[in-house]
Design an enzyme around this catalytic site. Sequence first.
Site, PDB file in Angstrom:
ATOM      1  N   THR A  97     -19.573 109.171  50.997  1.00  0.00           N
ATOM      2  CA  THR A  97     -19.294 109.949  52.192  1.00  0.00           C
ATOM      3  C   THR A  97     -19.759 111.317  51.774  1.00  0.00           C
ATOM      4  O   THR A  97     -20.039 111.522  50.589  1.00  0.00           O
ATOM      5  CB  THR A  97     -17.773 109.956  52.445  1.00  0.00           C
ATOM      6  OG1 THR A  97     -17.370 108.654  52.778  1.00  0.00           O
ATOM      7  CG2 THR A  97     -17.344 110.901  53.551  1.00  0.00           C
TER       8      THR A  97
ATOM      9  N   THR B   3     -19.785 110.073  57.278  1.00  0.00           N
ATOM     10  CA  THR B   3     -19.942 108.966  56.351  1.00  0.00           C
ATOM     11  C   THR B   3     -20.613 107.759  56.996  1.00  0.00           C
ATOM     12  O   THR B   3     -20.602 107.630  58.219  1.00  0.00           O
ATOM     13  CB  THR B   3     -18.556 108.530  55.818  1.00  0.00           C
ATOM     14  OG1 THR B   3     -18.714 107.560  54.796  1.00  0.00           O
ATOM     15  CG2 THR B   3     -17.682 107.932  56.909  1.00  0.00           C
TER      16      THR B   3
ATOM     17  N   ASN C 103     -19.579 105.090  55.253  1.00  0.00           N
ATOM     18  CA  ASN C 103     -18.607 104.406  54.396  1.00  0.00           C
ATOM     19  C   ASN C 103     -19.164 104.267  52.987  1.00  0.00           C
ATOM     20  O   ASN C 103     -19.355 105.266  52.322  1.00  0.00           O
ATOM     21  CB  ASN C 103     -18.142 103.083  54.990  1.00  0.00           C
ATOM     22  CG  ASN C 103     -16.849 102.605  54.341  1.00  0.00           C
ATOM     23  OD1 ASN C 103     -16.139 103.397  53.742  1.00  0.00           O
ATOM     24  ND2 ASN C 103     -16.538 101.344  54.434  1.00  0.00           N
TER      25      ASN C 103
ATOM     26  N   ASP D  43     -13.071  99.737  57.249  1.00  0.00           N
ATOM     27  CA  ASP D  43     -11.909 100.633  57.205  1.00  0.00           C
ATOM     28  C   ASP D  43     -10.759 100.145  58.085  1.00  0.00           C
ATOM     29  O   ASP D  43      -9.639 100.642  57.988  1.00  0.00           O
ATOM     30  CB  ASP D  43     -12.301 102.055  57.637  1.00  0.00           C
ATOM     31  CG  ASP D  43     -12.878 102.862  56.479  1.00  0.00           C
ATOM     32  OD1 ASP D  43     -12.838 102.372  55.340  1.00  0.00           O
ATOM     33  OD2 ASP D  43     -13.359 103.981  56.717  1.00  0.00           O
TER      34      ASP D  43
ATOM     35  N   SER E  68      -9.269 106.434  59.067  1.00  0.00           N
ATOM     36  CA  SER E  68     -10.059 107.108  58.033  1.00  0.00           C
ATOM     37  C   SER E  68      -9.162 107.907  57.102  1.00  0.00           C
ATOM     38  O   SER E  68      -8.006 108.197  57.419  1.00  0.00           O
ATOM     39  CB  SER E  68     -11.042 108.051  58.728  1.00  0.00           C
ATOM     40  OG  SER E  68     -11.731 108.828  57.778  1.00  0.00           O
TER      41      SER E  68
ATOM     42  N   GLY F 274     -14.759 110.266  48.933  1.00  0.00           N
ATOM     43  CA  GLY F 274     -13.921 109.613  47.932  1.00  0.00           C
ATOM     44  C   GLY F 274     -12.981 108.569  48.492  1.00  0.00           C
ATOM     45  O   GLY F 274     -12.047 108.148  47.815  1.00  0.00           O
ATOM     46  N   GLY F 275     -13.212 108.150  49.735  1.00  0.00           N
ATOM     47  CA  GLY F 275     -12.368 107.100  50.306  1.00  0.00           C
ATOM     48  C   GLY F 275     -10.910 107.499  50.260  1.00  0.00           C
ATOM     49  O   GLY F 275     -10.536 108.602  50.661  1.00  0.00           O
TER      50      GLY F 275
HETATM   51  O1  DON Z   1     -13.309 107.131  56.563  1.00  0.00           O
HETATM   52  C1  DON Z   1     -12.951 106.823  55.432  1.00  0.00           C
HETATM   53  O2  DON Z   1     -11.870 107.077  54.971  1.00  0.00           O
HETATM   54  C2  DON Z   1     -13.947 106.126  54.529  1.00  0.00           C
HETATM   55  N1  DON Z   1     -14.906 105.409  55.311  1.00  0.00           N
HETATM   56  C3  DON Z   1     -14.582 107.156  53.689  1.00  0.00           C
HETATM   57  C4  DON Z   1     -15.537 106.580  52.712  1.00  0.00           C
HETATM   58  C5  DON Z   1     -15.778 107.463  51.588  1.00  0.00           C
HETATM   59  O3  DON Z   1     -15.252 108.512  51.456  1.00  0.00           O
HETATM   60  C6  DON Z   1     -16.677 106.960  50.606  1.00  0.00           C
HETATM   61  N2  DON Z   1     -16.913 108.000  49.660  1.00  0.00           N
HETATM   62  N3  DON Z   1     -16.962 108.443  48.730  1.00  0.00           N
END
Ligand code: DON
Length: 579
Positions: free
Chosen positions: A389, A407, A409, A431, A460, A481-482
Amino acid sequence: MNKRIFKTGSIAAFALAVGISQPVMAQESAFFDPMDRIHPVWAENGMVSAQERLAAEIGRDILAKGGNAVDAGVAVAFALAVTLPRAGNIGGGGFMLIHDAKTGQTHAIDYREMAPQGASRDMFLNAAGDADSDRSLYSGAASGVPGTVAGMKLALENYGSMEWAEVIAPAIRLAEEGITVTPELADSIEAEREHLEKFRSTAAVFFKEGGEAYRPGDRLVQADLAKTLKKIAAEGPDGFYKGEVAEAIAKAVQEAGGVITPEDMAAYKPILREPVRGTYRSYEVVSMPPPSSGGVHLIQILNALEGYPIGALGQNSGETIHLMAEAMKLAYADRSEYLGDPDFVDVPVEALTSKDYAAEMRRKISADFATPSVMIKPAGLAPYESDQTTHFSVVDKDGNAVSNTYTINLNYGSGLVAAGTGVLMNNEMDDFSAKPGVPNAFGLVGGDANAIAPGKRPLSSMTPTMVLKDGKVWLVTGSPGGARIITTVLQVIMNMIDHGMNVAEASTAPRVHHQWLPDELRVEEGISIDTVRVLQAKGHAVALKEAMGSTQSIMRDPETGSVYGASDPRRPDAATVGY
Ligand code: DON
């Protein structure tokens, strides 16, 4: 610049109050000369902090020629779609916060992807009733209807000052003329070779003839993407959501097992939402509301931690990390239960972000022992995965600001480039909660609130955030960073407010993360073994894992209007540039 002060007295008082047994070491009044610290980038007027340098410079140039923060932000978003293809996008979605210095208002634009009409609750369950992550991540079905193009248009129209075609032009040039492949870009493509080679249309973009890899120093031209960007520049969002491009996307997605139709594309709408707000000590925190969980849990965790003398307990000390981990666990447990698209479910935002609820959280937190996650909610073990992201921050000379996280994803999304368009599709459908209690790619579990439904937006963790002081922008930050996004942003804020770090120090300091499930306190390299022992003694399962997040942050000095920024050193191609 802030000064760092350690006071033994307040630590002792706290230790007494909460019954911390071991002796607490402290250092009296250590004043650090601002010249002898890790330095942020400084600029007098405006600044852009982004995960890729060419895109950051495009934004900076727009600011320098009189564009405002939104003009620059939209230009950066389109540029990153070309220069940072693993995360920058027009085939994905995200969230943008915009602060208008004149009115003092902060606006939140939700341009998150939407589930197509043909989506259904159990679409990712296989014949045995198990969640099929290959399908929710790497097929046509993995993609939600992209929101980025519509979101950027809404931002520019309402809050920008430049012409649409003008802010897209630099991205078109980069796609047409090509960009120089950096080691980071080459590595990131190679790491995803398996997924990118699966679709011929994708391999044609990211590999040379015969599948040979692009090497650092090579030129990567994206001719189809340039063509699509030109259509968008000429026709507005209709150039993407209607006609040729929309049809090509629907066709590619359907051929790869998905259900997006041209009608789904035409129906996409970005939404203006009220940001979530909270306070932390003497600062105001403004962040993204649902369908992101980011803002709610950022404020929830800050509220809980406000009740402890975090500054006195010390940056990354065992005591501080313990309290942070305990607050994080409670917040992520709530996330799994309550958070989802507010257009489909009632999310108790006010309750979760209230100071009363924070007091309740603190009552559940022991100073001595880690509460096992099973005692907070039924447990299940979950894996972590790599991810992508990207966040960028912009501040202009008038104090307007943009905080944008968007993102596709995971790295390179679903890996599907719709043939002829150059558009790399997201895998945001992962997600959603494919099955109650079954973790997604980030190990996050969920239930009904985040179940799949047509037209719904997946929950998200993206947390584009601004911290205000006396109503003016003080800090703009965010991260990929999810699941780790929320805690990464949390730590940048705490490092600056509680620990007196400048924005570069705050971005560099080692990070920690707990997300309730799995019951594991994840730490980066750089957390000392002594600290780890303190945490283990309290019952934490400490796991040393790879670096977390890629923050792009700008701090504005409210007195002079000067800006100080820092790109996370965890990503080599990132850059913070000002003028
Ligand atoms: O929206 C979200 O929370 C995830 N799709 C974000 C994904 C993400 O941060 C991947 N990254 N490093």
